[in-house]
Write a protein that holds these residues in place. Structure first.
Motif, mmCIF file in Angstrom:
data_model
loop_
_atom_site.group_PDB
_atom_site.id
_atom_site.type_symbol
_atom_site.label_atom_id
_atom_site.label_comp_id
_atom_site.label_asym_id
_atom_site.label_seq_id
_atom_site.Cartn_x
_atom_site.Cartn_y
_atom_site.Cartn_z
ATOM 1 N N ARG A 1 35.092 39.135 50.315
ATOM 2 C CA ARG A 1 36.011 38.124 50.878
ATOM 3 C C ARG A 1 36.157 36.942 49.912
ATOM 4 N NH1 ARG A 1 36.052 35.403 56.968
ATOM 5 N NH2 ARG A 1 38.031 34.313 56.642
ATOM 6 N N GLU A 2 35.022 36.489 49.380
ATOM 7 C CA GLU A 2 35.079 35.318 48.486
ATOM 8 C C GLU A 2 35.828 35.612 47.192
ATOM 9 O OE1 GLU A 2 30.928 33.354 50.074
ATOM 10 O OE2 GLU A 2 30.965 34.214 48.052
ATOM 11 N N ASN A 3 35.717 36.847 46.710
ATOM 12 C CA ASN A 3 36.284 37.162 45.398
ATOM 13 C C ASN A 3 37.651 37.829 45.422
ATOM 14 O OD1 ASN A 3 34.137 36.590 43.121
ATOM 15 N ND2 ASN A 3 33.066 37.203 44.996
ATOM 16 N N THR A 4 38.008 38.442 46.555
ATOM 17 C CA THR A 4 39.323 39.122 46.590
ATOM 18 C C THR A 4 40.152 38.704 47.796
ATOM 19 O OG1 THR A 4 38.693 41.004 47.978
ATOM 20 C CG2 THR A 4 38.211 41.191 45.617
ATOM 21 N N GLY A 5 39.533 38.028 48.769
ATOM 22 C CA GLY A 5 40.259 37.626 49.983
ATOM 23 C C GLY A 5 40.350 38.733 51.025
ATOM 24 N N GLU B 1 38.907 46.365 43.358
ATOM 25 C CA GLU B 1 38.563 45.256 42.477
ATOM 26 C C GLU B 1 37.239 44.604 42.917
ATOM 27 O OE1 GLU B 1 39.467 44.414 39.729
ATOM 28 O OE2 GLU B 1 39.216 42.266 39.401
ATOM 29 N N GLY B 2 37.070 44.475 44.237
ATOM 30 C CA GLY B 2 35.844 43.877 44.781
ATOM 31 C C GLY B 2 34.611 44.677 44.397
ATOM 32 N N VAL B 3 34.721 45.987 44.485
ATOM 33 C CA VAL B 3 33.580 46.837 44.129
ATOM 34 C C VAL B 3 33.282 46.682 42.627
ATOM 35 C CG1 VAL B 3 32.798 49.233 43.892
ATOM 36 C CG2 VAL B 3 33.936 48.492 45.993
#
Ligand SMILES: Cc1ncc(COP(=O)(O)O)c(C=O)c1O
Length: 388
Positions: free
Chosen positions: A338-342, A379-381
């Protein structure tokens, strides 16, 4: 398709829980849909608003008939008018049922990973939660019948919440599986409350099995049903309880009245009736759209996102994703995501301990959002693994 499920409707600033997020965030968590309601429902509600008088409401005969016709025609299930009760929601039904059918200190069985509010409904009334986790073999969850035998044998065990189909495990329970549950319950005097709110969200050609369609069911249990999940009406607050057994019905009816959840608001019956009687073509098309999203997401995750594994499912618009290869603590990963990709998803750990290491993704949104969500997940992973 007659209905346009690709249509983007801005839900920000409408008081929607799901969309109360930052501008750059994409919410794919709480279980409602980003689709506009079927035109027939909007028209029926608009007509009711136009009438302009909003006094106390009651359920007309046509409300009962809409349920009777829907279950007869869609599932071949005959329900009598007498067995039907109105309730403002399935969660109120769960909570009132706990109070109606058990005493403080009694045991209520749940089969995690399962809808987290089952836990609240039991805990808030000071009853004891007994977990009989589902068994996972490969990608398939099944009920633990030996565990159920043991749990139901306790003299304190009075009630079992059965999530049919399963949220978040996305399973349509088969007739034989439900029959085994009924057999164990009837030998031990335990009542089964079958929560069927996800019943209509199934893969086209794969209808769910209503609990009350299985022989012997009416002696041991009852069902909570509602058009809110499959027609996207959760904020209207409307549901029904089908209770063939007279003495159980009398107790539950007394309790929903005591708890003040037995009376509809002016829109509850109007919306339910329009959905059940005039929304079926919309429902069929919604299923096609949602299950195409499901198949797309499953194949994208399993072929593009190393470290995640999406489980197949024939029910619900909620995808259950195993992320144990990248982290034992799914909550930590989701916070990072959530913090890095929303991207905002649900943590599997809230559905019981055996859900930890899994995440739940809501696919009842436009294909464009699904594609965006999957890119953010990928992208988050990637970033999460770099960060470790
Ligand atoms: C299994 C299950 N039961 C009940 C509910 C909520 O029911 P209601 O909104 O009618 O209280 C949900 C919502 O996600 C659910 O998944």
């Amino acid at each position: 398709m007659k209905y346009d499920f690709d249509k983007v409707v801005d839900r920000r600033g409408t008081g929607a829980i799901k969309w109360d997020v930052k501008e750059n965030e994409l919410p794919m968590w709480v279980a409602d849909m980003d689709f506009e309601a079927a035109p027939a429902i909007k028209e029926a509600l608009a007509k009711r608003v136009e009438h302009g008088i909003f006094g106390y409401a009651d359920c007309p005969d046509s409300w009962y008939q809409a349920y009777i016709d829907f279950y007869t025609e869609e599932h071949g299930l005959a329900i009598s008018k007498d067995s039907l009760l109105f309730c403002l929601g399935v969660v109120p039904t769960l909570s009132s049922s706990v109070r109606a059918l058990t005493e403080v200190g009694d045991e209520v069985v749940v089969m995690p990973p399962v809808y987290n509010i089952f836990y609240n409904s039991i805990r808030n009334s000071h009853r004891v939660i007994v977990e009989v986790p589902l068994r996972k073999e490969g990608d398939r969850y099944s009920m633990d019948y030996e565990g159920l035998e043991k749990a139901f044998a306790s003299s304190k065990c009075k009630l079992c919440f059965f999530c049919n189909p399963g949220n978040p495990v996305a399973r349509i329970w088969e007739k034989e599986e439900i029959a085994r549950l009924i057999d164990i319950a009837s030998r031990n005097g335990v009542i089964i409350l079958s929560d069927e709110i996800h019943g209509e969200i199934t893969r086209p050609g794969h209808p769910y099995v209503p609990f009350l369609s299985v022989p012997g069911s009416e002696k041991v249990g009852y069902a909570a049903v509602s058009p809110t999940k499959c027609f996207n009406l959760a904020g209207i607050h409307t549901s029904a309880i089908i209770i063939p057994n007279e003495s159980v019905r009398a107790k539950v009816n007394r309790q929903i009245n005591t708890d003040e959840v037995a009376e509809p608001n002016v829109f509850s019956c109007v919306a339910a009736e329009a959905a059940l009687s005039k929304g079926r073509e919309w429902l069929r098309q919604m299923r096609e759209y949602v299950f195409a999203n499901r198949d797309y997401a499953e194949s994208y995750i399993n072929s593009h996102i190393k470290g995640l594994h999406a489980l197949p499912g024939d029910a619900t618009y909620l995808m259950w994703i195993d992320c144990r290869k990248i982290s034992d603590k799914s909550a930590t990963f989701l916070k990072f995501l959530r913090e890095n990709t929303g991207l905002f998803l649900n943590d599997g750990g809230v559905y019981g301990k055996t859900g930890d290491g899994f995440i739940r993704m809501n696919l009842a949104t436009t294909r464009a959002n699904v594609e965006d969500g999957l890119r953010r997940l990928e992208e988050g992973v990637r970033l999460f693994l770099l960060d470790r």
